[in-house]
Design a protein around this motif. Structure first.
Motif, PDB file in Angstrom:
ATOM      1  N   THR A 112      28.220  19.986  29.212  1.00 20.70           N
ATOM      2  CA  THR A 112      27.177  18.939  29.377  1.00 20.70           C
ATOM      3  C   THR A 112      26.190  19.059  28.306  1.00 20.70           C
ATOM      4  O   THR A 112      25.772  20.466  27.948  1.00 20.70           O
ATOM      5  CB  THR A 112      26.703  18.765  30.519  1.00 20.70           C
ATOM      6  OG1 THR A 112      27.771  18.459  31.690  1.00 20.70           O
ATOM      7  CG2 THR A 112      25.475  17.955  30.837  1.00 20.70           C
ATOM      8  N   VAL A 114      22.277  18.488  27.985  1.00 19.79           N
ATOM      9  CA  VAL A 114      21.179  17.542  28.718  1.00 19.79           C
ATOM     10  C   VAL A 114      20.181  17.067  27.637  1.00 19.79           C
ATOM     11  O   VAL A 114      19.662  17.763  26.792  1.00 19.79           O
ATOM     12  CB  VAL A 114      20.318  18.809  29.569  1.00 19.79           C
ATOM     13  CG1 VAL A 114      19.109  18.300  29.976  1.00 19.79           C
ATOM     14  CG2 VAL A 114      21.310  19.427  30.509  1.00 19.79           C
ATOM     15  N   LEU A 141      16.997  12.332  34.706  1.00 15.49           N
ATOM     16  CA  LEU A 141      17.951  13.281  34.085  1.00 15.49           C
ATOM     17  C   LEU A 141      18.907  12.350  33.203  1.00 15.49           C
ATOM     18  O   LEU A 141      19.699  11.619  33.798  1.00 15.49           O
ATOM     19  CB  LEU A 141      18.636  14.004  35.039  1.00 15.49           C
ATOM     20  CG  LEU A 141      19.945  15.149  34.683  1.00 15.49           C
ATOM     21  CD1 LEU A 141      19.177  16.186  33.608  1.00 15.49           C
ATOM     22  CD2 LEU A 141      20.295  15.845  35.883  1.00 15.49           C
ATOM     23  N   ARG A 143      22.174  13.023  30.587  1.00 14.45           N
ATOM     24  CA  ARG A 143      22.969  13.811  29.991  1.00 14.45           C
ATOM     25  C   ARG A 143      24.296  13.390  29.221  1.00 14.45           C
ATOM     26  O   ARG A 143      24.875  12.115  29.688  1.00 14.45           O
ATOM     27  CB  ARG A 143      23.668  14.677  31.037  1.00 14.45           C
ATOM     28  CG  ARG A 143      22.519  15.438  31.634  1.00 14.45           C
ATOM     29  CD  ARG A 143      22.998  16.531  32.967  1.00 14.45           C
ATOM     30  NE  ARG A 143      23.525  15.622  33.966  1.00 14.45           N
ATOM     31  CZ  ARG A 143      24.266  16.386  34.994  1.00 14.45           C
ATOM     32  NH1 ARG A 143      24.459  17.389  35.001  1.00 14.45           N
ATOM     33  NH2 ARG A 143      24.706  15.483  35.779  1.00 14.45           N
ATOM     34  N   ARG A 145      28.071  13.747  28.731  1.00  9.78           N
ATOM     35  CA  ARG A 145      29.109  14.591  29.218  1.00  9.78           C
ATOM     36  C   ARG A 145      30.390  14.446  28.224  1.00  9.78           C
ATOM     37  O   ARG A 145      30.904  13.607  27.998  1.00  9.78           O
ATOM     38  CB  ARG A 145      29.632  14.057  30.818  1.00  9.78           C
ATOM     39  CG  ARG A 145      28.380  13.366  31.596  1.00  9.78           C
ATOM     40  CD  ARG A 145      27.321  14.437  31.900  1.00  9.78           C
ATOM     41  NE  ARG A 145      27.974  15.533  32.515  1.00  9.78           N
ATOM     42  CZ  ARG A 145      27.991  15.894  33.694  1.00  9.78           C
ATOM     43  NH1 ARG A 145      27.458  14.759  34.606  1.00  9.78           N
ATOM     44  NH2 ARG A 145      28.373  16.950  34.414  1.00  9.78           N
ATOM     45  N   SER A 173      23.272  21.634  33.396  1.00 14.21           N
ATOM     46  CA  SER A 173      24.338  21.427  32.507  1.00 14.21           C
ATOM     47  C   SER A 173      25.745  21.594  33.179  1.00 14.21           C
ATOM     48  O   SER A 173      26.950  21.391  32.819  1.00 14.21           O
ATOM     49  CB  SER A 173      24.471  22.533  31.360  1.00 14.21           C
ATOM     50  OG  SER A 173      24.481  23.990  31.964  1.00 14.21           O
TER      51      SER A 173
END
Length: 250
Positions: A112, A114, A141, A143, A145, A173
């Protein structure tokens, strides 16, 4: 998908004949065999002219065969570059799990990046979904992936700060669902989710490497722990690297 140089593999030694099977379907099967058995994911397919000359078919026939394979997810067209063998997609069953849990269960290595971790006024639809007052703040949040180092999805999620105080101070993460259960006492046990196909927004297309407008699977999910709405998330998945399977019963 990163474009590579044209494959040096020759078209299979097969013939197209006049039969009840349409020529474009015969050619589709030939190209599919080439993509699955001789070429690696990301390799470029022989040019339309090469396929026309090799099998004595028209450009219309070649384009019809390739078009079907693109629609089926076996090939990917890259404007001004050519047609390439698609990556093998992650096969997911439709169930409740975090991205990390899902990838690990299928034998992939999740990671991940961020992108955003902040406390901010929640959008109106998110405030309503999480049971917050209009104008209230929530944890935001965002992120990127990855599975085995390749981008799979962009997750843009909001969390009710009343149920996860200090969320932004932990390692984000990994699995947030695991943290919600282990550190904040809220096991995600159900969700309301919708899935649709749409063109990738510009920022999502850049992060996933697909470009703006490429087809992606868009998820909108509200996740609950008991009766508490904990998370409202939107996720965009590369449709050539992620697919859904489900069992339907009477």
């Amino acid at each position: 998908m990163q474009a590579t140089s044209e494959s040096t593999a020759h078209p299979p030694n097969a013939h197209i004949n006049n039969s009840q099977v349409p020529k474009h379907e015969q050619l589709r099967l030939i190209i599919l065999k080439l993509a699955k058995e001789e070429l690696e994911p990301g390799a470029r397919l022989p040019s339309e002219r090469t396929l026309m000359d090799s099998y004595g078919v028209s450009r219309i026939t070649v384009r019809a065969a390739i078009g079907r394979l693109v629609n089926e997810g076996h090939l990917v067209r890259v404007p001004a570059k050519g047609t390439f063998v698609a990556d093998s997609p992650v096969q997911s069953t439709l169930h409740l799990a975090s991205f990390t849990q899902e990838m690990e269960a299928m034998g992939h290595v999740p990671s991940t990046v961020v992108l955003v971790a902040e406390r901010l006024e929640a959008p109106d639809d998110t405030a309503e979904a999480l049971g917050l007052a209009p104008g209230a703040e929530a944890y935001h949040l965002k992120r990127l992936r990855l599975a085995d180092g390749r981008p799979v999805s962009v997750d843009d999620a909001w969390y009710n700060p009343q149920h996860a105080p200090g969320l932004l101070g932990i390692d984000l993460s990994g699995s947030v669902y695991k943290a919600l259960a282990g550190q904040f006492g809220h096991q995600i046990d159900r969700a309301r989710q919708s899935v649709r196909s749409e063109g990738a927004p510009a920022d999502v297309g850049a992060l996933l490497g697909t470009g703006t407008g490429a087809p992606v699977l868009a998820f909108d999910r509200v996740s609950y722990s008991g009766d508490l709405a904990i998370e409202h998330s939107r996720s965009w998945y590369r449709s050539d690297r992620y697919s859904l399977t489900m069992e339907v019963r009477l």
